[in-house]
Design an enzyme around this catalytic site. Sequence first.
Site, mmCIF file in Angstrom:
data_model
loop_
_atom_site.group_PDB
_atom_site.id
_atom_site.type_symbol
_atom_site.label_atom_id
_atom_site.label_comp_id
_atom_site.label_asym_id
_atom_site.label_seq_id
_atom_site.Cartn_x
_atom_site.Cartn_y
_atom_site.Cartn_z
ATOM 1 N N ILE A 65 13.017 3.773 15.361
ATOM 2 C CA ILE A 65 12.112 3.211 16.354
ATOM 3 C C ILE A 65 11.131 2.278 15.654
ATOM 4 C CG2 ILE A 65 10.274 3.802 18.018
ATOM 5 C CD1 ILE A 65 11.649 6.705 17.970
ATOM 6 N N CYS A 66 10.858 1.119 16.271
ATOM 7 C CA CYS A 66 9.758 0.263 15.815
ATOM 8 C C CYS A 66 9.092 -0.320 17.055
ATOM 9 C CB CYS A 66 10.227 -0.798 14.825
ATOM 10 S SG CYS A 66 11.224 -2.106 15.558
ATOM 11 N N ARG A 67 8.387 -1.415 16.903
ATOM 12 C CA ARG A 67 7.656 -1.978 18.042
ATOM 13 C C ARG A 67 8.602 -2.613 19.059
ATOM 14 N NH1 ARG A 67 4.944 -6.538 19.979
ATOM 15 N NH2 ARG A 67 5.940 -7.875 18.458
#
Length: 101
Positions: A65-67
């Site tokens: 997960i990231c932005r």
Amino acid sequence: MDNIETITTDELQKKLEAGEKLELVDVRENEEVAEGMIPGARHIRMGTIPENLDKFDKDTEYIFICRSGGRSHNVCLYLQDQGYKVRNMVGGMMNWSGETK
């Protein structure tokens, strides 16, 4: 050849609501995760993934997960090359409407 498995934020939310045990790894920077992470996710910054390979098991699938999904995609490419089972959460936290901590 870019064959990274993906999961949408909606699919992930349904799995979590169903009580599935998932290995979530948030690769954002410290100041980003301070704004909220998906409950149960571990925080390992993208830049520190290579030195943290001992925290991963090749028999376990990890959801990254990231932005927005870009950095986590790059982490997935790297770890898949190392022989790990990975999946990228497309759209990242910008698309996440579920609970955060």
